[in-house]
Scaffold this motif. Structure first.
Motif, short mmCIF file in Angstrom:
data_model
loop_
_atom_site.label_atom_id
_atom_site.label_comp_id
_atom_site.label_asym_id
_atom_site.label_seq_id
_atom_site.Cartn_x
_atom_site.Cartn_y
_atom_site.Cartn_z
N GLY A 29 0.82 -1.21 0.00
CA GLY A 29 0.00 0.00 0.00
C GLY A 29 0.85 1.26 0.00
N GLY A 30 2.15 1.10 -0.25
CA GLY A 30 3.08 2.22 -0.18
C GLY A 30 2.68 3.38 -1.07
N GLY A 31 3.01 4.56 -0.62
CA GLY A 31 2.72 5.76 -1.37
C GLY A 31 1.35 6.34 -1.07
N GLU A 32 0.47 5.54 -0.48
CA GLU A 32 -0.85 6.05 -0.15
C GLU A 32 -0.78 6.75 1.20
OE1 GLU A 32 -4.14 3.34 -0.51
OE2 GLU A 32 -3.03 2.14 -1.95
N VAL A 33 -1.55 7.78 1.34
CA VAL A 33 -1.59 8.52 2.60
C VAL A 33 -2.99 8.40 3.15
CG1 VAL A 33 -1.27 10.75 3.69
CG2 VAL A 33 0.11 10.14 1.71
N LYS A 34 -3.12 7.87 4.33
CA LYS A 34 -4.43 7.71 4.95
C LYS A 34 -4.37 8.38 6.31
CE LYS A 34 -8.16 4.61 5.01
NZ LYS A 34 -9.13 5.25 4.18
N ALA A 35 -5.13 9.45 6.48
CA ALA A 35 -5.09 10.19 7.74
C ALA A 35 -6.50 10.60 8.13
CB ALA A 35 -4.22 11.44 7.58
N PRO A 36 -6.74 10.81 9.42
CA PRO A 36 -8.04 11.31 9.83
C PRO A 36 -8.34 12.62 9.12
CG PRO A 36 -6.73 10.65 11.73
CD PRO A 36 -5.84 10.59 10.53
N SER A 37 -9.62 12.89 8.88
CA SER A 37 -9.99 14.05 8.06
C SER A 37 -9.66 15.39 8.70
CB SER A 37 -11.48 13.98 7.74
OG SER A 37 -12.23 14.03 8.93
N SER A 38 -9.38 15.43 9.98
CA SER A 38 -9.07 16.73 10.57
C SER A 38 -7.83 16.64 11.47
CB SER A 38 -10.26 17.25 11.36
OG SER A 38 -10.56 16.38 12.41
N MET A 39 -6.78 16.00 11.00
CA MET A 39 -5.56 15.88 11.76
C MET A 39 -4.77 17.18 11.64
SD MET A 39 -2.31 13.30 11.45
CE MET A 39 -3.35 11.92 11.13
N LEU A 40 -4.66 17.90 12.72
CA LEU A 40 -3.92 19.16 12.72
C LEU A 40 -2.53 18.91 13.28
CD1 LEU A 40 -6.63 21.58 14.11
CD2 LEU A 40 -6.01 21.18 11.73
N THR A 41 -1.55 19.56 12.70
CA THR A 41 -0.19 19.44 13.18
C THR A 41 0.52 20.77 13.00
OG1 THR A 41 1.79 18.07 13.13
CG2 THR A 41 0.80 18.60 11.00
N THR A 42 1.52 20.99 13.80
CA THR A 42 2.32 22.19 13.71
C THR A 42 3.68 21.82 13.14
OG1 THR A 42 1.20 23.10 15.65
CG2 THR A 42 3.27 24.14 15.00
N THR A 43 4.11 22.56 12.14
CA THR A 43 5.40 22.30 11.50
C THR A 43 6.52 22.89 12.36
OG1 THR A 43 5.36 24.35 10.27
CG2 THR A 43 4.29 22.44 9.24
N PRO A 44 7.77 22.54 12.05
CA PRO A 44 8.89 23.12 12.81
C PRO A 44 8.90 24.65 12.75
CG PRO A 44 9.66 21.26 11.51
CD PRO A 44 8.23 21.52 11.11
N GLY A 45 8.36 25.22 11.67
CA GLY A 45 8.31 26.66 11.54
C GLY A 45 7.13 27.29 12.27
N GLY A 46 6.34 26.48 12.98
CA GLY A 46 5.22 26.99 13.77
C GLY A 46 3.94 27.18 12.98
#
Length: 193
Positions: A29-46
């Motif tokens: 299944g490589g290359g596919e991205v499966k994530a919850p519809s509202s996954m929030l994350t902060t990048t290193p740049g904030g």
């Protein structure tokens, strides 16, 4: 067909989750991205990114039967997400900071979105300062309507009022710059982007 790949967490030095990336292409299944519809994350740049929303947009605009996005499709993808800072030469310069190639994988797309978010915020500051006619550091509803029109938003009275109420923290009917940034995000969501 293989099962969807799990996302691999990418953590910063402090152990904070900063991104999710797809499993390697050679894994099931490589290359596919499966994530919850509202996954929030902060990048290193904030920069706060909604990975689920970005993932869905990436899937919609990627090259069919590929895990990559053609860089020429980025302006339309950004428009689809409700972004308005789409000047071609600026976008090309931002893409050039991520890759010199014609195609971006999802991880490169996330890197681009972090850079783009900072660029967009800077551009909003320029526009904000232009429409802060009285130099108070805040814009009133009339100034806001003019600004939204310049940004190619159609300022509908009801949505304007609803979005204003949700971000005008001090309730003075005026928006400081940080409130404006929250307002534009709320307005984009109310518009259905």
């Amino acid at each position: 067909r293989s099962a969807p790949a799990e996302l691999t967490a990418v953590e910063s030095e402090g152990g904070k989750l900063v991104a999710m990336k797809p499993a390697p292409l050679d894994s099931p299944g490589g290359g596919e991205v499966k994530a919850p519809s509202s996954m929030l994350t902060t990048t290193p740049g904030g920069v706060l990114l909604d990975l689920g929303r970005l993932q869905n947009a990436f899937k919609r605009f990627k090259v069919p039967d590929s895990g990559d996005l053609n860089r020429s499709d980025l302006p339309e993808l950004l428009r689809y997400l409700g972004h308005v800072m789409l000047e071609e030469s600026a976008l090309e310069a931002l893409i050039g900071q991520v890759t010199r190639f014609q195609y971006l994988d999802f991880e490169e797309f996330l890197s681009f979105m972090e850079i783009y978010a900072a660029y967009e915020r800077d551009q909003f500051r320029v526009v904000f300062d232009k429409f802060d006619e009285d130099g108070s550091g805040e814009i009133c509803v009339q100034e806001l309507k003019k600004m939204l029109t310049e940004l190619n938003y159609m300022p509908m009275k009801n949505m304007l009022k609803e979005a204003l109420q949700s971000v005008d923290v001090d309730g003075n009917g005026q928006l400081a710059f940080d409130e404006l940034v929250r307002f534009l995000k709320a307005y984009r969501q109310a518009e259905g982007f």
